[in-house]
Structure formats: structure tokens, C-alpha cells
Design a protein around this motif. Structure first.
Motif, PDB file in Angstrom:
ATOM      1  N   THR A  10       0.856  -1.182   0.061  1.00 50.31           N
ATOM      2  CA  THR A  10      -0.054  -0.154  -0.039  1.00 50.31           C
ATOM      3  C   THR A  10       1.028   1.251  -0.153  1.00 50.31           C
ATOM      4  O   THR A  10       2.007   1.200   0.467  1.00 50.31           O
ATOM      5  N   VAL A  23     -11.121   6.733  -8.567  1.00 51.06           N
ATOM      6  CA  VAL A  23     -12.265   5.792  -8.147  1.00 51.06           C
ATOM      7  C   VAL A  23     -13.116   6.667  -7.279  1.00 51.06           C
ATOM      8  O   VAL A  23     -14.110   6.263  -7.589  1.00 51.06           O
ATOM      9  N   SER A  26     -15.285   8.425  -9.357  1.00 49.90           N
ATOM     10  CA  SER A  26     -16.370   7.772 -10.156  1.00 49.90           C
ATOM     11  C   SER A  26     -17.509   7.271  -9.330  1.00 49.90           C
ATOM     12  O   SER A  26     -18.704   7.188  -9.418  1.00 49.90           O
ATOM     13  N   LEU A  27     -17.167   6.757  -8.015  1.00 53.88           N
ATOM     14  CA  LEU A  27     -17.978   6.228  -7.026  1.00 53.88           C
ATOM     15  C   LEU A  27     -18.837   7.204  -6.652  1.00 53.88           C
ATOM     16  O   LEU A  27     -20.221   7.285  -6.719  1.00 53.88           O
ATOM     17  N   LEU A  30     -21.434   7.914  -9.322  1.00 52.71           N
ATOM     18  CA  LEU A  30     -22.424   6.595  -9.431  1.00 52.71           C
ATOM     19  C   LEU A  30     -23.729   6.795  -8.288  1.00 52.71           C
ATOM     20  O   LEU A  30     -24.437   6.124  -7.999  1.00 52.71           O
ATOM     21  N   TYR A  32     -22.553   7.420  -4.743  1.00 49.87           N
ATOM     22  CA  TYR A  32     -22.151   6.892  -3.581  1.00 49.87           C
ATOM     23  C   TYR A  32     -21.340   8.109  -2.933  1.00 49.87           C
ATOM     24  O   TYR A  32     -20.295   8.058  -2.703  1.00 49.87           O
ATOM     25  N   GLY A  34     -21.339   9.044   0.049  1.00 47.69           N
ATOM     26  CA  GLY A  34     -20.652   8.938   1.588  1.00 47.69           C
ATOM     27  C   GLY A  34     -19.281   8.415   1.259  1.00 47.69           C
ATOM     28  O   GLY A  34     -18.753   8.529   2.389  1.00 47.69           O
ATOM     29  N   VAL A  35     -18.741   8.106   0.368  1.00 49.48           N
ATOM     30  CA  VAL A  35     -17.441   7.739   0.035  1.00 49.48           C
ATOM     31  C   VAL A  35     -16.593   8.998   0.610  1.00 49.48           C
ATOM     32  O   VAL A  35     -16.325  10.063  -0.020  1.00 49.48           O
ATOM     33  N   GLN A  36     -15.575   8.962   1.443  1.00 48.68           N
ATOM     34  CA  GLN A  36     -14.671   9.830   1.836  1.00 48.68           C
ATOM     35  C   GLN A  36     -13.341   9.725   1.389  1.00 48.68           C
ATOM     36  O   GLN A  36     -12.664  10.808   1.093  1.00 48.68           O
ATOM     37  N   ASN A  37     -12.847   8.581   1.111  1.00 46.64           N
ATOM     38  CA  ASN A  37     -11.504   8.436   0.932  1.00 46.64           C
ATOM     39  C   ASN A  37     -11.245   6.971   0.350  1.00 46.64           C
ATOM     40  O   ASN A  37     -11.940   6.026   0.876  1.00 46.64           O
ATOM     41  N   VAL A  38     -10.562   6.834  -0.776  1.00 52.03           N
ATOM     42  CA  VAL A  38     -10.183   5.534  -1.538  1.00 52.03           C
ATOM     43  C   VAL A  38      -8.721   5.411  -1.566  1.00 52.03           C
ATOM     44  O   VAL A  38      -7.910   6.465  -2.243  1.00 52.03           O
ATOM     45  N   ARG A  39      -8.197   4.428  -1.155  1.00 52.18           N
ATOM     46  CA  ARG A  39      -6.729   4.197  -1.357  1.00 52.18           C
ATOM     47  C   ARG A  39      -6.478   2.944  -2.142  1.00 52.18           C
ATOM     48  O   ARG A  39      -7.067   1.842  -1.712  1.00 52.18           O
ATOM     49  N   ILE A  40      -5.600   2.714  -3.191  1.00 46.45           N
ATOM     50  CA  ILE A  40      -5.486   1.435  -3.918  1.00 46.45           C
ATOM     51  C   ILE A  40      -4.085   0.996  -3.810  1.00 46.45           C
ATOM     52  O   ILE A  40      -3.164   1.680  -3.874  1.00 46.45           O
ATOM     53  N   GLY A  41      -4.025  -0.393  -3.520  1.00 46.32           N
ATOM     54  CA  GLY A  41      -2.748  -0.949  -3.305  1.00 46.32           C
ATOM     55  C   GLY A  41      -2.690  -2.207  -4.171  1.00 46.32           C
ATOM     56  O   GLY A  41      -3.800  -2.570  -4.740  1.00 46.32           O
ATOM     57  N   LYS A  42      -1.732  -3.121  -4.092  1.00 48.93           N
ATOM     58  CA  LYS A  42      -1.620  -4.378  -4.391  1.00 48.93           C
ATOM     59  C   LYS A  42      -1.643  -5.625  -3.591  1.00 48.93           C
ATOM     60  O   LYS A  42      -1.343  -5.640  -2.475  1.00 48.93           O
TER      61      LYS A  42
ATOM     62  N   GLY B  41      -3.344  -8.928  -7.483  1.00 43.12           N
ATOM     63  CA  GLY B  41      -4.599  -8.234  -7.399  1.00 43.12           C
ATOM     64  C   GLY B  41      -4.864  -7.061  -6.806  1.00 43.12           C
ATOM     65  O   GLY B  41      -3.620  -6.466  -6.767  1.00 43.12           O
ATOM     66  N   LYS B  43      -5.954  -4.229  -3.863  1.00 46.29           N
ATOM     67  CA  LYS B  43      -6.520  -4.177  -2.577  1.00 46.29           C
ATOM     68  C   LYS B  43      -6.844  -2.594  -2.260  1.00 46.29           C
ATOM     69  O   LYS B  43      -6.165  -1.630  -2.604  1.00 46.29           O
ATOM     70  N   ASP B  45      -8.639   0.422   0.146  1.00 45.36           N
ATOM     71  CA  ASP B  45      -9.371   0.794   1.420  1.00 45.36           C
ATOM     72  C   ASP B  45      -9.970   1.946   1.165  1.00 45.36           C
ATOM     73  O   ASP B  45      -9.590   2.960   0.474  1.00 45.36           O
ATOM     74  N   ARG B  47     -13.066   4.460   2.939  1.00 49.84           N
ATOM     75  CA  ARG B  47     -13.784   4.892   4.183  1.00 49.84           C
ATOM     76  C   ARG B  47     -15.143   5.551   3.650  1.00 49.84           C
ATOM     77  O   ARG B  47     -15.189   6.308   2.726  1.00 49.84           O
ATOM     78  N   GLU B  49     -19.112   6.951   4.615  1.00 50.62           N
ATOM     79  CA  GLU B  49     -20.317   7.283   5.683  1.00 50.62           C
ATOM     80  C   GLU B  49     -21.669   6.524   5.192  1.00 50.62           C
ATOM     81  O   GLU B  49     -21.929   6.648   3.900  1.00 50.62           O
TER      82      GLU B  49
END
Lengths: 85, 85
Positions: A10, A23, A26-27, A30, A32, A34-42, B41, B43, B45, B47, B49
């Protein structure tokens, strides 16, 4: 002995995540909102033949040398004996 | 209520994984010749509401609509109430 390893790589806290931001946008579009934060990892699933006393140091070395960029990424891993061999 | 969601997106069994193959080749070159298989793949994360009765259906919908390609990918997720808010 055969092991199933899971490695999670991460981005370090504070490192910008344009993919995560894209992301999130985009969410929200769509619906959503309520989405506050998105972190992408492997997530890496690795099956490896090794010895009990060696497997963890092998995994750590693989992460440090290749799987994670120590400057901007953190890594975690799990090690399990492979069930179905 | 604030939730911390983890989404794991992986390629379906049988779908070619060129990225995984490339990592496997590199690991073998680095001397880790016990590596038998590597699958890469994502992952994520997230957050969010949401409400207790709604959060799981929201997560499932986000996966189906955007986060995973249902033709070639599988997804799993965990949902936890956010600790540090």
C-alpha cells in the motif's frame, strides 16, 4: 515445504494516490456520495517452495528487493502452509 | 456511521496474469527459484459514511458496478466500523 504467501503493498500515508482519487470521483458520480477516501494497493498471492526457518526472510527480502518500493510503499504479508498440494 | 471497507479484487482462476508472470520471472532471476506461482490483484481501502442496514449492499453494488470486472475478476470485502473518526 510449500507455502501460500499473501503480500499487501500500500502507498505510505501522505503519498498522493491519483488512482484512488479517480475511483473516489467515479463512485461519487455513481451516487455513492458517502465515500470519503479511497486508497488503492496491490495484493499478491505467491506459492513458494521453501523451508520453515527460511521462508519468512525470503518473503521479506522479496518485498524489499522487488515487490514494494520502500520509498513510497509499505508492505505486509501472511505466510501459510499450502493446503492443496 | 463511518465504515472502513477493504475490497480485494483478484483475477478469476484460469485468467492469464501477465503481471504475475513477470513478477515470477523477476523473482526467479533474483534467485528465489522456489517461487511456483504469482497472482497479482488489487486491495482497496475505502472509508464511507453509511447506515448499518445499507453499507453491505452499497459495497456489493460498488464492486459490481465499478471496482471489479465481473467477467474476469472476483471480489471479496470486509466491513468494519471506523475506529479513529
Amino acid at each position: 515445504m510449500t507455502y501460500d504467501i499473501q503480500v499487501f503493498v500500500t502507498l505510505k500515508e501522505g503519498v498522493l494516490d491519483p488512482q484512488g482519487n479517480a475511483v473516489q470521483t467515479s463512485l461519487t458520480r455513481l451516487g455513492y456520495d458517502g465515500v470519503q477516501n479511497v486508497r488503492i494497493g496491490k495484493k499478491m498471492d505467491i506459492r513458494i517452495e521453501s523451508e520453515p526457518e527460511k521462508v519468512e526472510s525470503d518473503v521479506r527480502e522479496m518485498c524489499e528487493k522487488l515487490l514494494a518500493n520502500p520509498v513510497i510503499e509499505d508492505y505486509e504479508y501472511t505466510i501459510e502452509e499450502a493446503l492443496s498440494v
